[in-house]
Design an enzyme around this catalytic site. Sequence first.
Site, PDB file in Angstrom:
ATOM      1  N   SER A  88       0.865  -1.186   0.000  1.00  0.00           N
ATOM      2  CA  SER A  88       0.000   0.000   0.000  1.00  0.00           C
ATOM      3  C   SER A  88       0.896   1.228   0.000  1.00  0.00           C
ATOM      4  CB  SER A  88      -0.875   0.015   1.255  1.00  0.00           C
ATOM      5  OG  SER A  88      -0.174   0.565   2.360  1.00  0.00           O
ATOM      6  N   ASP A  89       0.320   2.393  -0.278  1.00  0.00           N
ATOM      7  CA  ASP A  89       1.051   3.621   0.022  1.00  0.00           C
ATOM      8  C   ASP A  89       0.748   3.982   1.481  1.00  0.00           C
ATOM      9  OD1 ASP A  89       2.674   5.806  -0.146  1.00  0.00           O
ATOM     10  OD2 ASP A  89       1.754   6.651  -1.932  1.00  0.00           O
ATOM     11  N   TYR A  90       1.420   4.990   1.954  1.00  0.00           N
ATOM     12  CA  TYR A  90       1.405   5.403   3.360  1.00  0.00           C
ATOM     13  C   TYR A  90      -0.034   5.590   3.881  1.00  0.00           C
ATOM     14  CZ  TYR A  90       3.886   7.861   7.163  1.00  0.00           C
ATOM     15  OH  TYR A  90       4.440   8.245   8.356  1.00  0.00           O
TER      16      TYR A  90
END
Length: 751
Positions: A264-266
């Site tokens: 995932s991104d942040y």
Amino acid sequence: MDLSSKDSDKVDTLMGLMTLTEKIGQLNLMAAGEGLLTGARQPTSLAERLADGQVGAIFGTKSLATARAMQERALAGSRLGIPLFFAEDVIHGHRTVFPLNIGLACSWDMDLIAATSAFAAAEAAAEGLHQVYAPMIDISRDARWGRVAEGPGEDPLLAARIATAAVRGFQGNDPGGKGRVAACLKHFVAYGAPDSGRDYDNASLAWEDLLTIYLPPFAAGVAAGAASVMVAFNAVNKLPMHANAPLIEGWLRAGTGFDGLVVSDYTGVAELTAHGLGRAPVAVARALHAGVDMDMVGEDYLRELPGLAETGVAAPDAGIALSAVEITALIDRACRRVLRFKQKLGLLEDPFRRMERAARPPARAKGRALARKAAARAAVLLKNDGLLPLSPKARVALIGPFAADRANMLGTWAVSGRADDVTPLHEAVAALTGRLPALAWGANIVDESWLVERLNVHGVTVQQDPRPEAEILAEALAAAAAAEVIVAAVGEAKEHAGESSSRLSPDLPAPQQRLVAALAQTGKPLVVVVFAGRPLALGAVAEQADALLYAWHGGVAGPEGVADLLFGAAIPSGRLAVTLPAHPGEVPSTYAAEPTGRPSPGRFAKFRTGWLDLPDDAPRFPFGFGLNFGDVLYGPPRLSRSRARAGQTVTLQIEITNTSARAAIETVQLYASDPVARITRPRRWLIDFRQVPLGPGESRVLRFRVTADQFSYPLAPSLQDAEWVRDPGEIHLHIGANSRDTQRTELTWMD
Ligand code: BGC
């Protein structure tokens, strides 16, 4: 468990032994952040998580010692001795910062991009890192978007080649090999097409555009063997990417055969709730189901998956129903992918691989030399009224907020770079010419105080000159008066571009525009050098300058690369990887726009596609544009045949000649257009390019292979129903030095 044993498949063995809690722990991707185990502030939640075997990987450790210490903790906390892997944002270099990626893209030099990636990989690997969150391959045609800085520009073919070169550089033949790291293609997908250029905003676009513009760089990166992919924050055609099963499990995995790791991104999983896709457990189920294997920072997987694995989820309002058994199978799927990734990196055999205490980074001097070359190759010469190169004897006044700057030269996303490593422009000029140029600040970096405040919010300080503008300007004019040549160093601060740094009006800040206008008024020869993170609309500056060099933020040796070009120690070879608009209101803009029924015929016609208040001939710099010091002449293009069957290869041959007494590096660009198709197609699109060095007076004959598959295109009422077609009939080939100045030949496909 002895993971170093060679027999049986370790991943299968581990999967058989792991508890559900241990599997969920592997999906947790944490930031090193404040939790440095070698620091004074332990124990932190990270330390506790490690002790409980609840971490799969960590990003942002800033030293080998930290990584080692964390690995030791992880092994002690893991019943089965499963190691962590370590990641970092190595975007345009690591400790040795290279030019911004948009600048590297302007080099059009794939060997250079592979070399800078390989050097960055070696520096990162020596710090115990296994994965880099790069290459960032988001196409963007909107100069307002701040992350244009990190990307490959506007063109899918150029971006696809960059993806291939970068993956080759980072991973070599083996991402677990010595001095190599796993690449992570990001941000999947269409993150560079946010509405109105606002970061994180959603992208609504034709499926045809997704398939022909935004996905090809990912297909190329996967084909080159990229070991991982990061998902984008935005929604694509209404479905947020962190829940986008059709694109992740569908296009990416089933479509391209990608079998690596998806992260995932942040906090991207948690953000699904704000996107309107449901509360935490539902959002988590959706992300896991969509194919997001690891959850970065949010810890939502860690919190929600144990419960979901017991109860399953049924959320008719969010359109998802998964039984406990199905959730458990999805956890297994994700965990297996994490373990396979670790296996690929050699970590299951040796958790301390790469972490030998004697691990040595590559020689810094070698990196600097590469960075200097890259900086010169990244800069694009946009105008030269015979002024460049300058004589080293010329008395130069170096004026502007970037004349003696270090920190901004690093650009955005240089998390391991140090401003002290930068040689500022005045020193670089002095080193080349043997004397220090006259220096003046000249203007402020931004004008509006609220913007300064905003830029300062995150603890960065945009350096400003506190004196009244008239005083700063008077000093600049005095320095100019005493000089033979003025070099104006203007542009954007590094905080102007980057994540969450979109600008409404991508142009040169007003005080700097006033500075350039005042310097031009002196009548002295004027070189303008622009240091920026995005393509800025230069307006009148392009007319006022006698020579104009677009240098981006060039990294640790950025100013040295610029000085090399100014004084002829290097030859200019950069070509724009992105259109420089004439006016900020013109964005998004691209050479590859589609034709309309009312094209712009001339400046006085009202009923045309354009703006009332922007003349058609306003000075814009097209994609692919860039000058040499001398002229390169293109002969007539010749085709090996003008009619061909689909299975045949056609060769386009052209002779180019360097008519000047200076060496040149020419990038010959081949575009195509399809005058009659089933749907409207781009006015032209890049199908190939070749970069060739040419000695003074030298001629070269180049041959390009043209094949029918370069002309297929999708018809896509939906992603699932996309059908690639190719039509017989006439196509046009356009060859030249940029996307505008080309010669045309015609070819007919008979079937
Ligand atoms: C960015 C990513 C980056 C991640 C980790 C996010 O905010 O969008 O590009 O890799 O942070 O630093």
